[in-house]
Scaffold this motif. Structure first.
Motif, PDB file in Angstrom:
ATOM      1  N   ASP A 482       0.852  -1.213   0.000  1.00  0.00           N
ATOM      2  CA  ASP A 482       0.000   0.000   0.000  1.00  0.00           C
ATOM      3  C   ASP A 482       0.882   1.255   0.000  1.00  0.00           C
ATOM      4  OD1 ASP A 482      -0.817  -0.692   3.492  1.00  0.00           O
ATOM      5  OD2 ASP A 482       1.064  -0.522   2.406  1.00  0.00           O
ATOM      6  N   THR A 486       0.730   4.100  -2.981  1.00  0.00           N
ATOM      7  CA  THR A 486       0.460   5.531  -2.745  1.00  0.00           C
ATOM      8  C   THR A 486       1.618   6.381  -3.258  1.00  0.00           C
ATOM      9  OG1 THR A 486      -0.763   4.899  -0.786  1.00  0.00           O
ATOM     10  CG2 THR A 486      -0.084   7.209  -0.947  1.00  0.00           C
ATOM     11  N   LEU A 533      -2.019   5.446   5.415  1.00  0.00           N
ATOM     12  CA  LEU A 533      -3.189   4.602   5.124  1.00  0.00           C
ATOM     13  C   LEU A 533      -4.265   4.784   6.183  1.00  0.00           C
ATOM     14  CD1 LEU A 533      -2.642   3.426   2.538  1.00  0.00           C
ATOM     15  CD2 LEU A 533      -0.528   3.535   3.815  1.00  0.00           C
TER      16      LEU A 533
END
Ligand code: 9G3
Length: 567
Positions: A482, A486, A533
């Motif tokens: 993740d 990003t 996140l």
């Protein structure tokens, strides 16, 4: 660009031979690598910085009517013989021989080339003024190359040459360049001063240097904080008015001064302060022995002395040749009874009853008075100006600073056009030599000077206009899907907004990445960590400040664009 692909070999250790911070950081941050003494390779990050500096210089040269050319680095000996400079520059000039045994210079500068070029194809006043420039390597065999790019034997210079009909025209060109140089160094966000400078052997009579202020600068300048007077100490005039009153002249005395050699020894032995001592320095000026005498606490400026004597070559005499000529060694010399020309600094005229060597080992004179005990050849301005001297224009005390010369502009006059018979027909059909100026900027030196002025304990702090990248995106953990996603999407988005972005996609510990980001000096750092996140936020850090702040992922590109616009 992705860091994992970038050729940027950073070093943990400071290379021992690097003395100045810019040299240390350029090596440590993977910007340059040494190929030989004073010879460097520019790695990708340095290349990007150089291109940005050159782009700003080009814009301002073009805006001032300059036309870019590119001249040869290999220069035929004949051109330098026409101006008589083949023999003026000795070992500093790199020379090479071709297969036909013909001699060439490796270009240290381009006055001869450009004057010959223009002479060949410019014939009428209608073709002037003409401003031609290049950005090119220069070669000078420095006796002691050091400080990395600050004093290399191969370096990048922008050199522009102006050609006009007359002095008025030159004045216009010179002022254009003066203004353009100010715009350049302001755009580069450098803290600099323009100073009156010595024109040296290049000729002409007026020149200005652009000095980036830095304690590691090789040049010393004096300036007046009240007015606009500023000068290289090699140029700065020292004013002296002999306004007395003077004490009575005492009788000359010869005293035994066993083993007394230095001004300090004599101060202690005679109780006379250094302001009442006189030092005598012996020089060979074009082979002739001459003496310079100054007050004990002053220093001789050799450039001022050389310019005053008008000699080609000036170097200190060694003890042996002084002993042979005078019969005494250093520390026992003085102007009384000395049978070489004595040039006395202006202040000597106002001195009374001073102490100096007796031109006999272990003997000195006290109560020495100018005009009574010796008559100098001339009273001349040959000392270094110092802080506290009165400003020549307003009288306030001068300040001193050290500077790095990044630009130097000269009015050359007709020195080269006359020597090379480079003439044009004026409005009356008369052949007149073109009136020239030359204007240099050290491109590679400017990159180093920018670091001297913009760094901290963690590394380089690039002024935004010349940073190799504007933004570096650092995912804290490259293994986290993740975080990388990003980071990658921000990397794409920011580039689409025209930002120059470096993505640190290396599988390294976060600490290493943060250290490298600071070391290479990228202005804005975006950290994509676990917080990203949870709260959809990333961290933003400006390289020139300490604190970091959080910004929503959806806003961060706008935020960075705004930071850069304001900077
Ligand atoms: C040489 C060597 C070294 C030199 C020169 C010539 C300095 C020489 C002065 C200049 C004046 C300006 C145009 C751009 C700005 C500076 N070092 N100078 O002429 F042969 Cl070995 O270069 N030139």
């Amino acid at each position: 660009m992705k860091f994992s692909e970038l050729f940027c070999p950073t070093l943990r250790e400071v290379p021992s031979e690097a003395e100045t911070i810019s040299h240390q950081l350029l090596l440590r941050a993977g910007y340059i690598r040494k190929a030989g003494a004073g010879i460097y390779s520019y790695l990708p990050l340095a290349h990007r910085v150089l291109r940005k500096i050159e782009a700003i210089v080009r814009e301002e040269m073009d805006r001032s009517g300059g036309q870019e050319v590119l001249m040869p680095i290999i220069q035929p000996r004949e051109l330098w013989e026409q101006t008589g400079r083949w023999d003026v520059y000795g070992e500093e000039m790199f020379r090479l021989i071709d297969r036909h045994q013909r001699y060439f210079a490796l270009g240290p500068t381009h006055e001869e080339i450009i004057t010959s070029l223009v002479d060949g194809d410019v014939h009428s006043y209608r073709d002037l003024p003409l401003l031609l420039y290049q950005i090119q390597n220069k070669y000078r065999d420095e006796i002691r190359p050091r400080f990395g790019l600050m004093r290399g034997r191969e370096f990048i210079m922008k050199d522009l040459y102006s050609f006009d009909m007359d002095e008025e025209g030159l004045d216009v060109s010179y002022r254009k360049m003066y203004a353009a140089y100010n715009r350049i160094f302001q755009r580069l966000k450098l803290h600099y001063r323009v100073v009156e400078a010595d024109s040296g052997a290049i000729g002409g009579n007026e020149s200005h240097e652009f000095m980036v202020l830095a304690d590691t600068g090789e040049d010393e300048i004096v300036f007046c904080e009240a007015g606009d007077f500023a000068a290289n100490v090699d140029k700065a005039a020292c004013v002296f008015s002999d306004d007395g009153p003077h004490e009575d002249r005492q009788a000359l005395q010869k005293i035994h001064t066993p083993e007394m050699r230095t001004i300090r020894d004599l101060v202690e032995f005679t109780g006379q302060p250094e302001q009442r001592q006189v030092k005598t320095l012996m020089y060979y000026a074009d082979g002739q022995l001459v003496a310079a005498i100054l007050r004990g606490d002053r220093d001789l400026n050799e450039i001022k002395f050389k310019n005053l004597l008008g000699c080609q070559e000036l170097h200190m005499a060694d003890d042996a040749s002084v002993r042979a000529a005078v019969g005494a060694g250093f520390g026992s010399l003085g102007p009384v009874g000395l049978d070489v020309k004595v040039y006395a600094d202006l202040e000597i005229a106002g001195m009374r009853n001073f102490t100096c060597g007796a031109n006999e080992d272990d003997y000195h004179y006290t109560n020495v008075n100018p005009e009574r005990d010796f008559v100098p050849e001339e009273y001349v301005d040959i000392r270094n100006a110092v802080a506290g001297d009165p400003c020549p224009s307003c009288g306030k005390p001068l300040l001193t600073a050290r500077g790095i010369e990044v630009g130097h502009i000269f009015k050359l006059g007709v020195k080269y056009s006359q020597a090379m018979n480079a003439t044009v027909l004026d409005q009356h059909g008369q052949a007149v030599p073109m009136v020239m100026g030359c204007y240099g900027i050290g491109i590679s030196r400017t990159m180093a000077a920018a670091i001297e002025q913009n760094h901290d304990d963690n590394g380089i702090v690039w002024p935004l206009p010349i940073a190799p990248f504007q933004v570096i995106i650092v995912p804290v953990n490259a293994k986290k899907e993740d975080q990388m996603e990003t980071a990658l999407s921000l990397y794409v988005e920011m580039q689409e907004r025209g930002l120059e972005v470096l993505l640190d996609d290396r599988d390294e510990r976060a600490g290493v990445k943060f250290k490298d980001a600071d070391l290479i000096g990228i202005p804005v750092r975006i950290t994509v960590g676990p917080k990203a996140l949870q709260d959809n936020q990333v961290e933003v850090k400006k390289r020139w400040e300490n604190e970091v702040f959080n910004v929503a992922i959806a806003q961060v590109t706008d935020t960075v664009v705004e930071i850069i616009r304001q900077r």
